[in-house]
Motif scaffolding. Structure first.
Motif, PDB file in Angstrom:
ATOM      1  N   GLN A   1       0.816  -1.215   0.000  1.00 43.87           N
ATOM      2  CA  GLN A   1       0.000   0.000   0.000  1.00 43.87           C
ATOM      3  C   GLN A   1       0.851   1.266   0.000  1.00 43.87           C
ATOM      4  OE1 GLN A   1      -2.804   0.187   3.219  1.00 43.87           O
ATOM      5  NE2 GLN A   1      -3.595   2.185   2.641  1.00 43.87           N
ATOM      6  N   ASP A   2       1.876   1.323   0.832  1.00 45.73           N
ATOM      7  CA  ASP A   2       2.725   2.510   0.940  1.00 45.73           C
ATOM      8  C   ASP A   2       3.967   2.303   0.088  1.00 45.73           C
ATOM      9  OD1 ASP A   2       4.441   4.593   1.653  1.00 45.73           O
ATOM     10  OD2 ASP A   2       3.710   4.654   3.716  1.00 45.73           O
ATOM     11  N   PRO A   3       4.045   2.917  -1.077  1.00 45.31           N
ATOM     12  CA  PRO A   3       5.159   2.636  -1.985  1.00 45.31           C
ATOM     13  C   PRO A   3       6.511   3.081  -1.458  1.00 45.31           C
ATOM     14  CG  PRO A   3       3.859   4.477  -2.794  1.00 45.31           C
ATOM     15  CD  PRO A   3       3.117   3.906  -1.628  1.00 45.31           C
TER      16      PRO A   3
ATOM     17  N   GLY B   1       5.687   9.486  -5.179  1.00 48.48           N
ATOM     18  CA  GLY B   1       4.989   8.293  -4.729  1.00 48.48           C
ATOM     19  C   GLY B   1       4.634   7.367  -5.881  1.00 48.48           C
ATOM     20  N   GLY B   2       4.179   7.943  -6.997  1.00 45.56           N
ATOM     21  CA  GLY B   2       3.841   7.133  -8.156  1.00 45.56           C
ATOM     22  C   GLY B   2       5.048   6.416  -8.733  1.00 45.56           C
TER      23      GLY B   2
ATOM     24  N   SER C   1      -4.085   3.653  -3.080  1.00 43.38           N
ATOM     25  CA  SER C   1      -4.773   4.479  -2.082  1.00 43.38           C
ATOM     26  C   SER C   1      -3.879   5.575  -1.509  1.00 43.38           C
ATOM     27  CB  SER C   1      -5.302   3.600  -0.940  1.00 43.38           C
ATOM     28  OG  SER C   1      -4.236   2.980  -0.249  1.00 43.38           O
ATOM     29  N   ALA C   2      -2.548   5.386  -1.537  1.00 44.41           N
ATOM     30  CA  ALA C   2      -1.637   6.387  -0.983  1.00 44.41           C
ATOM     31  C   ALA C   2      -1.160   7.392  -2.032  1.00 44.41           C
ATOM     32  CB  ALA C   2      -0.423   5.692  -0.344  1.00 44.41           C
ATOM     33  N   LEU C   3      -1.688   7.286  -3.263  1.00 44.86           N
ATOM     34  CA  LEU C   3      -1.211   8.126  -4.365  1.00 44.86           C
ATOM     35  C   LEU C   3      -2.202   9.242  -4.668  1.00 44.86           C
ATOM     36  CD1 LEU C   3      -0.037   5.302  -6.795  1.00 44.86           C
ATOM     37  CD2 LEU C   3       1.317   6.476  -5.039  1.00 44.86           C
ATOM     38  N   ASP C   4      -1.688  10.299  -5.296  1.00 47.90           N
ATOM     39  CA  ASP C   4      -2.553  11.375  -5.764  1.00 47.90           C
ATOM     40  C   ASP C   4      -3.537  10.828  -6.800  1.00 47.90           C
ATOM     41  OD1 ASP C   4      -1.167  13.142  -4.188  1.00 47.90           O
ATOM     42  OD2 ASP C   4       0.108  13.886  -5.816  1.00 47.90           O
TER      43      ASP C   4
ATOM     44  N   GLN D   1      -2.880   5.978 -13.803  1.00 54.02           N
ATOM     45  CA  GLN D   1      -1.678   5.487 -14.481  1.00 54.02           C
ATOM     46  C   GLN D   1      -1.198   4.182 -13.875  1.00 54.02           C
ATOM     47  OE1 GLN D   1       1.389   8.514 -14.725  1.00 54.02           O
ATOM     48  NE2 GLN D   1      -0.121  10.155 -14.992  1.00 54.02           N
ATOM     49  N   ILE D   2      -1.177   4.116 -12.548  1.00 47.35           N
ATOM     50  CA  ILE D   2      -0.696   2.912 -11.873  1.00 47.35           C
ATOM     51  C   ILE D   2      -1.674   1.761 -12.082  1.00 47.35           C
ATOM     52  CG2 ILE D   2      -0.068   1.922  -9.643  1.00 47.35           C
ATOM     53  CD1 ILE D   2       1.930   3.958 -10.782  1.00 47.35           C
ATOM     54  N   LEU D   3      -2.972   2.056 -12.018  1.00 45.27           N
ATOM     55  CA  LEU D   3      -3.971   1.011 -12.257  1.00 45.27           C
ATOM     56  C   LEU D   3      -3.839   0.443 -13.668  1.00 45.27           C
ATOM     57  CD1 LEU D   3      -7.240   2.383 -10.630  1.00 45.27           C
ATOM     58  CD2 LEU D   3      -5.993   0.336  -9.968  1.00 45.27           C
TER      59      LEU D   3
END
Length: 319
Positions: free
Chosen positions: A89-91, A147-148, A173-176, A182-184
């Motif tokens: 969850q927390d990158p 973060g991304g 969930s921890a990203l802007d 983009q990550i999804l």
């Protein structure tokens, strides 16, 4: 991958236990995406940690292609790690702050021991490129990336050994919000390209609706409904699932629709209610709900639900 009766208990003192995961049985096909949803404290992240063997289950079995994963040690555990990986969850917190990004991606390859130094360096560059990272990023430390970008590193590290299964625990969930899509899209693309089995854990119903083939709804450690994603979002059979999915924003807010609101707070997992754990918050509850704990049962092809009044819920709630 198959889970059978998987349970996790934590001692909380004075002979009492907290049951975080309660006899969960699931199967996930190769190349399938299973979404696991529920409010905070329902046990979904604990279940993810059990699947990747970060914690041992108190009871039950977890297997992949018929081989049991629970209780492995030594070389057998190392071999299993290649097949089941996790995106956290927390990158930023999931990366070693003292290691270069290149070393973080290379670490699983070094531990595997099948590639030489030059081959590892080449593979790290290749994997980083697949995940949208350049040579410039590889020579940075985690605190020098966004973060991304750090989550891209986590994804690259997870696919480095070409696993069969990836558990993604709240990966965006921890990203802007501007970066989440983009990550999804990256996760979905890699899942399709590599034929990965993806277990996607989230409390964001809109995200799960976008990525999942099937959805398992958890409440107080138990799976209360499991079904095809399109079907469960359209007409859930458990009142808790109905409440979760009715909160998903729709593109036509001018159209009135039923909202399945839930009263009260999540009960204590140390001292859960008798019978159905959702009973104190359910408008469909009757005497049988207090007397008997509902078991998962088939209510339609490919759909199981743990509710004594599933037919009434499905009739009353169409989302």
């Amino acid at each position: 991958m198959a889970l059978e009766g998987v349970t996790k208990d934590y001692p909380v003192g004075k002979g009492r236990t907290l049951r975080a995961v309660d006899r969960v049985s699931l199967s996930v096909g190769r190349g399938e995406t299973l979404g696991i949803v529920g409010e905070s404290g329902c046990g979904k992240s604990t279940l993810g940690r059990l699947i990747v063997n970060l914690e041992p289950p108190s009871a039950g079995h977890i297997a992949i292609d018929g081989s049991t994963l629970s209780g492995l040690r030594g070389r057998k555990l190392t071999a299993m790690r290649k097949r089941v990986q996790m995106i956290f969850q927390d990158p930023v917190a999931s990366l070693n702050p003292r290691m270069l990004i290149s070393d973080s991606i290379a670490e699983p390859l070094r531990n595997d021991g099948t590639l030489g130094r030059a081959a590892i360096a080449k593979e790290v560059t290749r994997i980083a490129g697949i995940c949208g990272l350049s040579d410039h990023h590889l020579q940075r430390y985690p605190h020098e990336l966004s973060g991304g970008q750090c989550q891209r590193v986590g994804i690259a590290r997870a696919i480095a050994l070409r696993p069969d299964v990836i558990v993604a625990d709240e990966p965006v969930s921890a990203l802007d919000v501007s970066i989440q899509a983009q990550i999804l899209n990256l996760i979905v693309r890699l899942q399709r390209e590599f034929g990965l089995t993806l277990i996607f854990i989230s409390h964001d119903m809109a995200v799960v609706r976008h990525v999942a083939d099937r959805v398992a709804v958890m409440y107080l450690g138990r799976v209360v409904e499991l079904s095809d994603a399109a079907e469960i979002f359209a007409r859930p059979s458990h009142p808790y699932a109905a409440a979760l999915f009715s909160s998903v924003p729709r593109p036509r807010p001018d159209r009135r629709r039923h909202r399945a609101n839930v009263e009260g707070e999540l009960p204590s997992p140390i001292d859960p209610p008798s019978g159905c754990h959702f009973r104190p918050r359910c408008r469909f509850a009757t005497d049988i709900c207090a007397a008997e704990k509902p078991q998962l049962r088939a209510v339609a092809t490919g759909r199981t639900v743990a509710c004594h009044h599933a037919d009434a819920v499905r009739t009353a709630t169409e989302l």
